[in-house]
Design a protein around this motif. Sequence first.
Motif, PDB file in Angstrom:
ATOM      1  N   PHE A 145      28.701  44.971  83.911  1.00 54.10           N
ATOM      2  CA  PHE A 145      30.065  44.472  83.771  1.00 54.10           C
ATOM      3  C   PHE A 145      30.578  44.853  82.397  1.00 54.10           C
ATOM      4  N   GLU A 146      31.711  45.526  82.359  1.00 53.38           N
ATOM      5  CA  GLU A 146      32.302  45.937  81.093  1.00 53.38           C
ATOM      6  C   GLU A 146      33.650  45.256  80.959  1.00 53.38           C
ATOM      7  N   TYR A 147      33.780  44.417  79.970  1.00 53.45           N
ATOM      8  CA  TYR A 147      35.031  43.717  79.714  1.00 53.45           C
ATOM      9  C   TYR A 147      35.933  44.612  78.895  1.00 53.45           C
ATOM     10  N   ARG A 148      37.184  44.749  79.331  1.00 51.39           N
ATOM     11  CA  ARG A 148      38.163  45.540  78.598  1.00 51.39           C
ATOM     12  C   ARG A 148      39.368  44.662  78.337  1.00 51.39           C
ATOM     13  N   GLU A 149      39.789  44.635  77.104  1.00 54.72           N
ATOM     14  CA  GLU A 149      41.020  43.935  76.781  1.00 54.72           C
ATOM     15  C   GLU A 149      42.120  44.976  76.753  1.00 54.72           C
ATOM     16  N   ASP A 150      43.188  44.680  77.463  1.00 56.55           N
ATOM     17  CA  ASP A 150      44.300  45.626  77.524  1.00 56.55           C
ATOM     18  C   ASP A 150      44.937  45.761  76.145  1.00 56.55           C
ATOM     19  N   GLU A 151      45.128  46.999  75.734  1.00 58.77           N
ATOM     20  CA  GLU A 151      45.728  47.265  74.421  1.00 58.77           C
ATOM     21  C   GLU A 151      47.248  47.323  74.502  1.00 58.77           C
ATOM     22  N   ASP A 152      47.772  47.583  75.678  1.00 62.28           N
ATOM     23  CA  ASP A 152      49.209  47.717  75.841  1.00 62.28           C
ATOM     24  C   ASP A 152      49.854  46.338  75.777  1.00 62.28           C
ATOM     25  N   GLU A 153      50.750  46.135  74.846  1.00 64.94           N
ATOM     26  CA  GLU A 153      51.360  44.821  74.622  1.00 64.94           C
ATOM     27  C   GLU A 153      52.222  44.410  75.812  1.00 64.94           C
ATOM     28  N   ASP A 154      52.798  45.366  76.536  1.00 64.52           N
ATOM     29  CA  ASP A 154      53.635  45.044  77.691  1.00 64.52           C
ATOM     30  C   ASP A 154      52.829  44.425  78.824  1.00 64.52           C
ATOM     31  N   ASP A 155      51.519  44.742  78.906  1.00 63.73           N
ATOM     32  CA  ASP A 155      50.667  44.230  79.968  1.00 63.73           C
ATOM     33  C   ASP A 155      50.161  42.824  79.682  1.00 63.73           C
ATOM     34  N   ARG A 156      50.258  42.392  78.431  1.00 61.37           N
ATOM     35  CA  ARG A 156      49.759  41.064  78.086  1.00 61.37           C
ATOM     36  C   ARG A 156      50.689  39.986  78.646  1.00 61.37           C
ATOM     37  N   ALA A 157      50.099  38.881  79.058  1.00 60.55           N
ATOM     38  CA  ALA A 157      50.894  37.754  79.539  1.00 60.55           C
ATOM     39  C   ALA A 157      51.592  37.108  78.342  1.00 60.55           C
ATOM     40  N   VAL A 158      52.833  36.745  78.533  1.00 63.88           N
ATOM     41  CA  VAL A 158      53.594  36.104  77.476  1.00 63.88           C
ATOM     42  C   VAL A 158      53.176  34.646  77.409  1.00 63.88           C
ATOM     43  N   SER A 159      52.883  34.190  76.225  1.00 60.54           N
ATOM     44  CA  SER A 159      52.481  32.807  76.029  1.00 60.54           C
ATOM     45  C   SER A 159      53.669  31.892  76.293  1.00 60.54           C
ATOM     46  N   PRO A 160      53.454  30.732  76.926  1.00 58.93           N
ATOM     47  CA  PRO A 160      54.571  29.810  77.137  1.00 58.93           C
ATOM     48  C   PRO A 160      55.132  29.276  75.826  1.00 58.93           C
ATOM     49  N   PHE A 161      54.369  29.377  74.754  1.00 62.21           N
ATOM     50  CA  PHE A 161      54.824  28.897  73.460  1.00 62.21           C
ATOM     51  C   PHE A 161      55.554  29.982  72.657  1.00 62.21           C
ATOM     52  N   ALA A 162      55.567  31.201  73.170  1.00 61.86           N
ATOM     53  CA  ALA A 162      56.242  32.291  72.464  1.00 61.86           C
ATOM     54  C   ALA A 162      57.730  32.011  72.325  1.00 61.86           C
ATOM     55  N   ALA A 163      58.341  31.441  73.357  1.00 62.20           N
ATOM     56  CA  ALA A 163      59.775  31.116  73.289  1.00 62.20           C
ATOM     57  C   ALA A 163      60.035  30.067  72.222  1.00 62.20           C
ATOM     58  N   LEU A 164      59.149  29.090  72.107  1.00 65.36           N
ATOM     59  CA  LEU A 164      59.290  28.063  71.065  1.00 65.36           C
ATOM     60  C   LEU A 164      59.132  28.668  69.681  1.00 65.36           C
ATOM     61  N   ALA A 165      58.225  29.591  69.519  1.00 65.64           N
ATOM     62  CA  ALA A 165      58.022  30.248  68.233  1.00 65.64           C
ATOM     63  C   ALA A 165      59.263  31.050  67.857  1.00 65.64           C
ATOM     64  N   ASP A 166      59.865  31.704  68.853  1.00 60.76           N
ATOM     65  CA  ASP A 166      61.093  32.462  68.585  1.00 60.76           C
ATOM     66  C   ASP A 166      62.238  31.536  68.150  1.00 60.76           C
ATOM     67  N   LEU A 167      62.336  30.359  68.774  1.00 61.43           N
ATOM     68  CA  LEU A 167      63.370  29.381  68.406  1.00 61.43           C
ATOM     69  C   LEU A 167      63.172  28.893  66.979  1.00 61.43           C
ATOM     70  N   LYS A 168      61.911  28.679  66.603  1.00 57.65           N
ATOM     71  CA  LYS A 168      61.613  28.199  65.252  1.00 57.65           C
ATOM     72  C   LYS A 168      61.994  29.258  64.220  1.00 57.65           C
ATOM     73  N   LYS A 169      61.743  30.528  64.556  1.00 58.54           N
ATOM     74  CA  LYS A 169      62.068  31.615  63.636  1.00 58.54           C
ATOM     75  C   LYS A 169      63.586  31.727  63.432  1.00 58.54           C
ATOM     76  N   LYS A 170      64.358  31.454  64.491  1.00 57.41           N
ATOM     77  CA  LYS A 170      65.814  31.577  64.422  1.00 57.41           C
ATOM     78  C   LYS A 170      66.428  30.451  63.588  1.00 57.41           C
ATOM     79  N   SER A 171      65.799  29.310  63.513  1.00 57.43           N
ATOM     80  CA  SER A 171      66.406  28.183  62.789  1.00 57.43           C
ATOM     81  C   SER A 171      66.017  28.115  61.342  1.00 57.43           C
TER      82      SER A 171
END
Length: 171
Positions: A145-171
């Motif tokens: 078994f060979e574990y591979r982490e996807d390097e492509d950022e578009d393939d990564r699942a977006v964290s549910p907290f990413a939207a909150l982090a973006d809101l904090k950055k805007k304020s």
Amino acid sequence: MSQDLPLPLSHLVDVTSIRPDGLTISFDANETERLGLAKLFSIPAVNQLSAQFSLTRKGSRVKVKGVVSGVFTQTCVVTLDPFESSFHEDIALDFDENPAPPRDDRPDDESPDPIIDGKIDLGAVAAEFTALALDPYPKKPGAVFEYREDEDEDDRAVSPFAALADLKKKS
């Protein structure tokens, strides 16, 4: 061993047939029994199953020694390919017509299995030890078994907290 449904492999031995010098019994599972065991164990096939037992009786107790061996097909958890495995299980069990319940002060003591209606089902014993030989996570020899982490950022699942982090950055 108590079962609600009959096992596909049954080989009953009447305890009164055990001679003073013991009794030796050998059998091979037929095709119907092997198909039933494969279905019971949820594996592709039980290709071969042989059992050899030696029974000795002393009073109400019967000692069963022997070996169960054979070949079964399992599915590799890594590649999903079927592959064959052989097994060889040594058996040493005690049966009693009137087994005593396990004592509270000795929880590790194994009480003998019951003799039911004057009979011991050696087929059930063979099936139980075959089940114990099955690898719960079978791996085909050489499978890795060979574990591979996807390097492509578009393939990564977006964290549910990413939207909150973006809101904090805007304020």
